[in-house]
Design a protein around this motif. Sequence first.
Motif, PDB file in Angstrom:
ATOM      1  N   ALA A  26       0.833  -1.110   0.010  1.00 13.07           N
ATOM      2  CA  ALA A  26       0.068  -0.153   0.026  1.00 13.07           C
ATOM      3  C   ALA A  26       1.161   1.298  -0.054  1.00 13.07           C
ATOM      4  O   ALA A  26       2.040   1.130   0.370  1.00 13.07           O
ATOM      5  N   LYS A  27       0.237   2.372  -0.422  1.00 12.03           N
ATOM      6  CA  LYS A  27       1.171   3.786  -0.737  1.00 12.03           C
ATOM      7  C   LYS A  27       1.359   4.063   1.007  1.00 12.03           C
ATOM      8  O   LYS A  27       0.414   3.979   1.811  1.00 12.03           O
ATOM      9  N   PRO A  28       2.393   4.926   1.161  1.00 14.39           N
ATOM     10  CA  PRO A  28       2.562   5.391   2.473  1.00 14.39           C
ATOM     11  C   PRO A  28       1.402   6.001   3.017  1.00 14.39           C
ATOM     12  O   PRO A  28       1.280   5.760   4.511  1.00 14.39           O
ATOM     13  N   THR A  29       0.556   6.937   2.335  1.00 14.65           N
ATOM     14  CA  THR A  29      -0.569   7.490   3.386  1.00 14.65           C
ATOM     15  C   THR A  29      -1.668   6.376   3.796  1.00 14.65           C
ATOM     16  O   THR A  29      -2.176   6.722   4.598  1.00 14.65           O
ATOM     17  N   LEU A  30      -1.798   5.277   3.017  1.00 15.03           N
ATOM     18  CA  LEU A  30      -2.861   4.433   3.266  1.00 15.03           C
ATOM     19  C   LEU A  30      -2.123   3.561   4.290  1.00 15.03           C
ATOM     20  O   LEU A  30      -2.731   3.039   5.346  1.00 15.03           O
ATOM     21  N   ILE A  31      -0.812   3.211   4.502  1.00 19.70           N
ATOM     22  CA  ILE A  31      -0.233   2.545   5.871  1.00 19.70           C
ATOM     23  C   ILE A  31      -0.484   3.426   6.957  1.00 19.70           C
ATOM     24  O   ILE A  31      -0.788   2.929   8.134  1.00 19.70           O
ATOM     25  N   ALA A  32      -0.161   4.778   6.700  1.00 20.64           N
ATOM     26  CA  ALA A  32      -0.349   5.776   8.003  1.00 20.64           C
ATOM     27  C   ALA A  32      -2.039   5.626   8.174  1.00 20.64           C
ATOM     28  O   ALA A  32      -2.151   5.624   9.394  1.00 20.64           O
ATOM     29  N   SER A  33      -2.807   5.639   7.373  1.00 19.72           N
ATOM     30  CA  SER A  33      -4.068   5.591   7.623  1.00 19.72           C
ATOM     31  C   SER A  33      -4.657   4.112   8.485  1.00 19.72           C
ATOM     32  O   SER A  33      -5.232   4.268   9.278  1.00 19.72           O
ATOM     33  N   ALA A  34      -3.819   3.034   8.008  1.00 13.25           N
ATOM     34  CA  ALA A  34      -4.180   1.833   8.713  1.00 13.25           C
ATOM     35  C   ALA A  34      -3.608   1.777  10.133  1.00 13.25           C
ATOM     36  O   ALA A  34      -4.251   1.311  11.022  1.00 13.25           O
ATOM     37  N   LEU A  35      -2.479   2.244  10.400  1.00 11.86           N
ATOM     38  CA  LEU A  35      -1.965   2.566  11.733  1.00 11.86           C
ATOM     39  C   LEU A  35      -2.875   3.552  12.514  1.00 11.86           C
ATOM     40  O   LEU A  35      -3.143   3.072  13.732  1.00 11.86           O
ATOM     41  N   LEU A  36      -3.727   4.589  11.914  1.00  8.15           N
ATOM     42  CA  LEU A  36      -4.103   5.310  12.692  1.00  8.15           C
ATOM     43  C   LEU A  36      -5.822   5.330  12.752  1.00  8.15           C
ATOM     44  O   LEU A  36      -6.446   6.139  13.334  1.00  8.15           O
TER      45      LEU A  36
END
Length: 183
Positions: free
Chosen positions: A44-54
């Motif tokens: 996944a793109k970085p922003t979606l990885i961030a979204s998953a974490l948050l």
Amino acid sequence: MSQSTVIDEIFDAFQRRGQKTYGERVNMSEHMLQSAYFAEQAGAKPTLIASALLHDIGHLIHDLGEDIADKGIDAIHEEVGAEYLEKYFVPAVSEPARLHVAAKRYLCAVDPQYFAELSAASVQSLALQGGPFSAEEVQTFEQSPFFEDAIQLRRFDEMGKVPQMATPELEHYRPFLEAGLRA
Ligand code: FE
């Protein structure tokens, strides 16, 4: 709170409140770390990885206590969380998180297999969240600019419920969060 300190504040919330349980066999912190892990594994793109974490940050910043679904309260954690996230992060981070409950209602409407595999806690909260989408709601949701990301995030969310699973530490995800900060 500023862009430069918000990530520290978030990590602090993970540390102080991430041990909260919510009816799954993992706590909030483990669940969110695993969701981010599966997002990264999937490319996944970085922003979606961030979204998953948050995506469940709303559970860490409100004050309703543990196992809220048991008490019949719909805490609208996705709205609480997204309202917080959008102050600091781009929509590619905040919006999939905002839509992760809608994505569940969507998938329950269109994918019988998905519904069949939902955890007990997730089935319980589905009723509080409004149940599966109607045909009209399905169509509307598909028009959302973050529809695809929200569906992907929901898959990672569902995967992130593995007891005793090792994941990278929070700090591993700092670059993904930084990539998603507002300018
Ligand atoms: Fe979740």
